[in-house]
Design a protein around this motif. Structure first.
Motif, PDB file in Angstrom:
ATOM      1  N   SER A  21      34.775 -12.747  18.679  1.00 59.21           N
ATOM      2  CA  SER A  21      35.186 -13.878  17.854  1.00 59.21           C
ATOM      3  C   SER A  21      34.244 -13.985  16.666  1.00 59.21           C
ATOM      4  CB  SER A  21      35.181 -15.174  18.671  1.00 59.21           C
ATOM      5  OG  SER A  21      33.878 -15.437  19.139  1.00 59.21           O
ATOM      6  N   SER A  44      41.294 -14.357  11.606  1.00 53.52           N
ATOM      7  CA  SER A  44      40.461 -15.201  12.466  1.00 53.52           C
ATOM      8  C   SER A  44      39.139 -15.455  11.767  1.00 53.52           C
ATOM      9  CB  SER A  44      40.175 -14.517  13.801  1.00 53.52           C
ATOM     10  OG  SER A  44      41.362 -14.220  14.478  1.00 53.52           O
ATOM     11  N   GLU A  46      36.531 -17.973   9.320  1.00 54.83           N
ATOM     12  CA  GLU A  46      36.503 -18.902   8.198  1.00 54.83           C
ATOM     13  C   GLU A  46      36.897 -18.191   6.914  1.00 54.83           C
ATOM     14  OE1 GLU A  46      32.573 -20.570   8.119  1.00 54.83           O
ATOM     15  OE2 GLU A  46      32.881 -21.642   9.999  1.00 54.83           O
ATOM     16  N   SER A  77      39.504 -21.116  11.429  1.00 53.98           N
ATOM     17  CA  SER A  77      38.823 -22.373  11.752  1.00 53.98           C
ATOM     18  C   SER A  77      38.417 -23.156  10.513  1.00 53.98           C
ATOM     19  CB  SER A  77      37.588 -22.090  12.608  1.00 53.98           C
ATOM     20  OG  SER A  77      36.709 -21.208  11.928  1.00 53.98           O
ATOM     21  N   GLU A 107      46.764 -24.692  13.084  1.00 58.35           N
ATOM     22  CA  GLU A 107      45.518 -25.437  13.245  1.00 58.35           C
ATOM     23  C   GLU A 107      45.344 -26.436  12.100  1.00 58.35           C
ATOM     24  OE1 GLU A 107      43.550 -25.305  15.866  1.00 58.35           O
ATOM     25  OE2 GLU A 107      44.851 -23.781  16.757  1.00 58.35           O
ATOM     26  N   ALA A 109      42.752 -27.254  10.615  1.00 55.31           N
ATOM     27  CA  ALA A 109      41.849 -26.711   9.601  1.00 55.31           C
ATOM     28  C   ALA A 109      42.609 -25.970   8.505  1.00 55.31           C
ATOM     29  CB  ALA A 109      40.832 -25.775  10.255  1.00 55.31           C
TER      30      ALA A 109
END
Length: 139
Positions: A21, A44, A46, A77, A107, A109
């Protein structure tokens, strides 16, 4: 004082378990083909001013290669203004190429900045990759 490069992922020790991750300042891009001329780019991590150039390069390259790009942001995220600029550029690039550009956003975000800027009305935004792919088939 020790400074660790945020782009270096640990390959051993306690931090290696988290290597799958992305950490802060990192972006992971996974590409797969989902049919003739359809590419799914799963993002995946930022998307900020440090990672946006990586996303931009990959998105534009895949728009050049195929007829449809599904940009799956369900693993994102954080989506900053640099990331929003990449989405706008990818959308414009797709239009110039006659390609389809779809965004998967679930999400908060990601959905919040899209709604706040009105870009949720500009892009074809879906709640899942399957929905984005079905929309392509119905064209």
């Amino acid at each position: 004082m020790t400074v660790q490069d945020p782009n270096v992922v640990a390959t051993s020790g306690a931090e290696s378990a988290a290597a799958d991750s992305p950490r802060a300042g990192q972006l992971r891009l996974d590409v797969r083909t989902a049919g003739d001329g359809v590419t799914v780019l799963a993002v995946s991590g930022e998307v900020d001013m440090l990672t946006a150039p990586q996303l931009r390069a990959s998105a534009l390259r895949h728009l050049d290669d195929g007829r449809t790009l599904v940009l799956d942001l369900s693993g994102v995220s954080f989506l900053g203004s640099a990331g929003l600029a990449v989405l706008v550029e990818a959308s414009q690039h797709a239009k110039r190429r006659g390609a389809a550009f779809r965004v998967v956003a679930v999400e908060r975000a990601v959905t919040r900045p899209l709604v706040a800027t009105g870009l949720d009305e500009v892009f074809s935004v879906f709640e899942s990759v399957d929905q984005a792919l079905e929309a392509d088939e119905s064209r």
